[in-house]
Design a protein around this motif. Structure first.
Motif, PDB file in Angstrom:
ATOM      1  N   UNK A  26       0.711  -1.275   0.148  1.00  0.00           N
ATOM      2  CA  UNK A  26      -0.019  -0.076   0.034  1.00  0.00           C
ATOM      3  C   UNK A  26       1.005   1.106  -0.002  1.00  0.00           C
ATOM      4  N   UNK A  27       1.926   1.094   0.694  1.00  0.00           N
ATOM      5  CA  UNK A  27       2.780   2.231   0.846  1.00  0.00           C
ATOM      6  C   UNK A  27       3.533   2.698  -0.694  1.00  0.00           C
ATOM      7  N   UNK A  39       7.961  13.888   3.633  1.00  0.00           N
ATOM      8  CA  UNK A  39       8.859  13.306   4.928  1.00  0.00           C
ATOM      9  C   UNK A  39       8.129  11.964   5.285  1.00  0.00           C
ATOM     10  N   UNK A  40       9.104  11.204   5.947  1.00  0.00           N
ATOM     11  CA  UNK A  40       8.361   9.909   6.263  1.00  0.00           C
ATOM     12  C   UNK A  40       7.275  10.094   7.185  1.00  0.00           C
ATOM     13  N   UNK A  41       7.188  10.987   7.846  1.00  0.00           N
ATOM     14  CA  UNK A  41       6.104  11.154   8.850  1.00  0.00           C
ATOM     15  C   UNK A  41       4.736  11.571   8.196  1.00  0.00           C
ATOM     16  N   UNK A  42       4.879  12.184   7.021  1.00  0.00           N
ATOM     17  CA  UNK A  42       3.898  12.746   6.336  1.00  0.00           C
ATOM     18  C   UNK A  42       3.161  11.482   5.552  1.00  0.00           C
ATOM     19  N   UNK A  43       4.036  10.858   5.157  1.00  0.00           N
ATOM     20  CA  UNK A  43       3.584   9.592   4.674  1.00  0.00           C
ATOM     21  C   UNK A  43       3.073   8.594   5.579  1.00  0.00           C
ATOM     22  N   UNK A  44       3.620   8.527   6.713  1.00  0.00           N
ATOM     23  CA  UNK A  44       3.290   7.710   7.811  1.00  0.00           C
ATOM     24  C   UNK A  44       1.683   8.308   8.118  1.00  0.00           C
ATOM     25  N   UNK A  45       1.598   9.502   7.949  1.00  0.00           N
ATOM     26  CA  UNK A  45       0.208   9.911   8.464  1.00  0.00           C
ATOM     27  C   UNK A  45      -0.935   9.789   7.633  1.00  0.00           C
ATOM     28  N   UNK A  47      -0.790   6.953   5.598  1.00  0.00           N
ATOM     29  CA  UNK A  47      -1.044   5.665   5.510  1.00  0.00           C
ATOM     30  C   UNK A  47      -1.718   5.110   6.675  1.00  0.00           C
ATOM     31  N   UNK A  48      -1.812   5.840   7.620  1.00  0.00           N
ATOM     32  CA  UNK A  48      -2.443   5.459   9.025  1.00  0.00           C
ATOM     33  C   UNK A  48      -3.837   5.480   8.758  1.00  0.00           C
ATOM     34  N   UNK A  52      -4.538   1.606  10.255  1.00  0.00           N
ATOM     35  CA  UNK A  52      -4.004   2.340  11.632  1.00  0.00           C
ATOM     36  C   UNK A  52      -2.858   1.739  12.470  1.00  0.00           C
ATOM     37  N   UNK A  53      -2.502   0.515  12.055  1.00  0.00           N
ATOM     38  CA  UNK A  53      -1.530  -0.106  12.970  1.00  0.00           C
ATOM     39  C   UNK A  53       0.019   0.108  12.548  1.00  0.00           C
ATOM     40  N   UNK A  54       0.143   0.622  11.113  1.00  0.00           N
ATOM     41  CA  UNK A  54       1.086   0.902  10.631  1.00  0.00           C
ATOM     42  C   UNK A  54       2.387   1.717  11.465  1.00  0.00           C
ATOM     43  N   UNK A  55       3.486   1.127  11.592  1.00  0.00           N
ATOM     44  CA  UNK A  55       4.540   1.789  12.410  1.00  0.00           C
ATOM     45  C   UNK A  55       5.334   2.821  11.425  1.00  0.00           C
TER      46      UNK A  55
END
Ligand SMILES: [Zn+2]
Ligand SMILES: [Zn+2]
Length: 139
Positions: A26-27, A39-45, A47-48, A52-55
């Motif tokens: 999905x990523x 940023x990795x944080x933006x991508x993480x947000x 994908x969440x 919801x569980x993605x680290x």
């Protein structure tokens, strides 16, 4: 994104010894056509919302695996590293106010000026204000 690109990315993850989880796939899908240089944080947000569980660690190690094989570029523009799925040589315009990063396709011209020259990397960064911030600054 072209099928072959996606296959290349999947191959990269496999080569790096990472399991091809649904989250990672999905990523790849989510990041492949991303023009925002997240940023990795933006991508993480982002994908969440779907997982919801993605680290953050999963996002980080997937991005570094893709960077290592040249499937994406890591950009150091000040602040957190940004990631660019567009690996064709190009410059960046960075807004000093909102931090928006846009692509500048100057490298193509460089390649056209010196026939046969193959551009591998361009380091130039244009800094200033994006149209939206420039407008806001004027009022
Ligand atoms: Zn701006
Ligand atoms: Zn870019």
């Amino acid at each position: 994104m072209a099928e072959s690109d996606q296959a290349k990315w999947v191959e990269a993850l496999r080569g790096a010894g990472l399991r091809l989880t649904r989250q990672r796939l999905a990523m790849v899908e989510c990041f492949a056509d991303d023009v925002s240089h997240p940023t990795a944080q933006a991508l993480h947000a982002r994908l969440c919302a779907r997982f919801p569980g993605i680290s953050v660690a999963t996002v980080y190690n997937t991005l570094s695996a893709l960077t290592a094989i040249g499937a994406c570029r890591k950009l150091e523009l000040g602040g957190a590293s940004r990631f660019d799925p567009n690996v064709t040589p190009h410059d960046h315009a960075v807004c000093d106010d909102c931090g928006r990063v846009r692509d500048v396709q100057r490298a193509r011209r460089a390649a056209a000026t010196v026939p046969g020259f193959e551009v591998h990397r361009v380091e130039r960064v244009f800094r200033g204000l994006c149209a939206q911030c420039a407008r806001a600054a004027r009022v």
